[in-house]
Design an enzyme around this catalytic site. Sequence first.
Site, PDB file in Angstrom:
ATOM      1  N   CYS A  17     -18.926  99.164   7.163  1.00 36.54           N
ATOM      2  CA  CYS A  17     -19.850  99.368   6.017  1.00 36.54           C
ATOM      3  C   CYS A  17     -19.120  98.540   4.772  1.00 36.54           C
ATOM      4  O   CYS A  17     -17.798  98.637   4.691  1.00 36.54           O
ATOM      5  CB  CYS A  17     -20.147 100.855   5.569  1.00 36.54           C
ATOM      6  SG  CYS A  17     -21.385 101.507   6.661  1.00 36.54           S
ATOM      7  N   VAL A  30     -12.613 107.128  -4.378  1.00 34.49           N
ATOM      8  CA  VAL A  30     -12.007 106.657  -3.081  1.00 34.49           C
ATOM      9  C   VAL A  30     -12.534 105.551  -2.734  1.00 34.49           C
ATOM     10  O   VAL A  30     -11.506 104.502  -2.377  1.00 34.49           O
ATOM     11  CB  VAL A  30     -12.708 107.973  -1.890  1.00 34.49           C
ATOM     12  CG1 VAL A  30     -12.171 107.464  -0.744  1.00 34.49           C
ATOM     13  CG2 VAL A  30     -12.272 109.146  -2.419  1.00 34.49           C
ATOM     14  N   ASP A  76     -18.185 110.865   0.888  1.00 34.00           N
ATOM     15  CA  ASP A  76     -19.507 110.540   1.828  1.00 34.00           C
ATOM     16  C   ASP A  76     -20.680 111.512   1.421  1.00 34.00           C
ATOM     17  O   ASP A  76     -21.555 111.488   1.789  1.00 34.00           O
ATOM     18  CB  ASP A  76     -19.270 110.666   3.469  1.00 34.00           C
ATOM     19  CG  ASP A  76     -18.289 109.336   3.783  1.00 34.00           C
ATOM     20  OD1 ASP A  76     -18.926 108.447   3.799  1.00 34.00           O
ATOM     21  OD2 ASP A  76     -16.960 109.948   4.201  1.00 34.00           O
ATOM     22  N   ARG A  81     -14.599  99.402  12.949  1.00 34.03           N
ATOM     23  CA  ARG A  81     -13.190  99.258  12.904  1.00 34.03           C
ATOM     24  C   ARG A  81     -12.471  99.944  13.837  1.00 34.03           C
ATOM     25  O   ARG A  81     -10.947  99.844  13.428  1.00 34.03           O
ATOM     26  CB  ARG A  81     -13.194  99.569  11.386  1.00 34.03           C
ATOM     27  CG  ARG A  81     -13.887  98.973  10.412  1.00 34.03           C
ATOM     28  CD  ARG A  81     -13.755  99.429   9.140  1.00 34.03           C
ATOM     29  NE  ARG A  81     -12.478  99.251   8.441  1.00 34.03           N
ATOM     30  CZ  ARG A  81     -11.822  98.298   7.856  1.00 34.03           C
ATOM     31  NH1 ARG A  81     -12.689  97.204   7.762  1.00 34.03           N
ATOM     32  NH2 ARG A  81     -10.581  98.180   7.436  1.00 34.03           N
ATOM     33  N   LYS A 138     -18.756 112.424  13.282  1.00 34.51           N
ATOM     34  CA  LYS A 138     -18.646 111.038  13.541  1.00 34.51           C
ATOM     35  C   LYS A 138     -17.311 110.838  13.084  1.00 34.51           C
ATOM     36  O   LYS A 138     -16.624 109.864  14.101  1.00 34.51           O
ATOM     37  CB  LYS A 138     -19.755 110.255  12.570  1.00 34.51           C
ATOM     38  CG  LYS A 138     -19.228 108.627  12.538  1.00 34.51           C
ATOM     39  CD  LYS A 138     -20.382 107.925  11.613  1.00 34.51           C
ATOM     40  CE  LYS A 138     -19.607 106.522  11.296  1.00 34.51           C
ATOM     41  NZ  LYS A 138     -18.271 106.473  10.646  1.00 34.51           N
ATOM     42  N   ASN A 139     -16.610 111.414  12.054  1.00 33.52           N
ATOM     43  CA  ASN A 139     -15.256 110.641  11.831  1.00 33.52           C
ATOM     44  C   ASN A 139     -14.229 111.311  12.594  1.00 33.52           C
ATOM     45  O   ASN A 139     -13.005 111.020  12.524  1.00 33.52           O
ATOM     46  CB  ASN A 139     -15.288 111.022  10.226  1.00 33.52           C
ATOM     47  CG  ASN A 139     -15.817 110.217   9.469  1.00 33.52           C
ATOM     48  OD1 ASN A 139     -16.386 109.027   9.817  1.00 33.52           O
ATOM     49  ND2 ASN A 139     -15.814 110.419   8.078  1.00 33.52           N
TER      50      ASN A 139
END
Length: 438
Positions: A121, A333, A311, A97, A23-24
Amino acid sequence: MTSSLVVDGGSPLVGDIEVRGAKNLVSKAMVAVMLAEERCRLRGVPEISDVQIVSGLLELHGVVIDSTDRDGELVLDPTNVEQAHIADIDTHAGSSRVPVLLCGPLLHRLGEAFIPDLGGCRIGERPINYHLDVLRTFGAVVEKRQDGLRLTAPNGLHAADIHLPYPSVGATEQVLLTAVRAIGRTTLRGAAIEPEIMDLIAILQKMGAIISVQTDRVILIEGVDRLGGFDHLAIPDRIEAGSWACAALATRGDIYVRGAQQLPMMPFLNVFRRIGGKFEIDDDGIRFWHPGGTLNSIAIETDVHPGFMTDWQQPLVVALTQTAGLSIVHETVYENRLGFTDALVDAGAHIQTFRECLGGSPCRFGRANYQHSAVISGPTPLQAAEITVPDLRGGFSYVIAALAAQGRSTVHGIDLIHRGYERFSEKLDNLGAVYKLP
């Protein structure tokens, strides 16, 4: 998509699932298409809502996307990029975003960009000031408006020397996506070096960019006049792979994650082994399982790559409720990422959060009023509960908790999970989960 999941827990998850593109990475690779003047081909694309959102944003700007009859493949044609209507962009802003990352490419292609109010989020401040400062350094002019920010580049974009105060993934992506076509040579210090960043650099190099990754988080980018297309297989999603690994541990299960790769997951694999989990790596994926017996408590802290990524923290915390003794998690983080533990406490977990930096070196939140350390006492049997998803990774963690708990749980707001986990129900079926969608 339904908004709730009713889970009958207490049974091990056993079976075979597949992870595809991260996803990232995938969403940023799609943004990179805006810099190209030829068609691009992206493979390994997961069926997640973030891909749908970015696709919608790109189509608003004139990119033609073809995904017909090709599972996991997008062909994107950016030859006729145009400015989108503000109102149309704004309809996507609550879910993504990405508009802020479109600014550099749009300034290069059209000389203008617009950022509406940003969603995402709610796990921390995640300010866009890094992004705006970066864009100003390249020569962008930022104008505040009632409905967002308008950016222009009256003199074009020029190379810059940039030193990030924190190795932010988003700010590093912003620099890369802006510098590749800026005039001159950009030096970025304090860069994020996550595997997804390296994969984005590989894509940009395929397009014709000149990027050199130095030691000590320094990246050099020589601007070029034009970028072509690319054909790229996205790096697999190490976050999803780690999430399913934690599910195997928490439910005393055995899950083969097809597509998972060892190298980007090394920090996770070390922690998984220290806890007492077992894994086996082959050319096609990684098998994760609970070996039986007692699991070990652990002290860890999240960090930017090559540290233990934030994550992975939330699904791991669920697994840590089943280890013997006291485990310590120090989140460095995102300042608000431990709020999800309240619902785990309601389900029977023994977790306390603290403002102090526990179990590691002091971090940037140490003098602030944030509950960013947690102590987990275990093992504690989890009980059925009714819980609501707070954010993407917390949501998956709640599903893990419900699967590990005795009895019937209801998890509300699971639509958020589809942002980062594809074919979620199908994978639960493959693993023998007992659940229903009301």
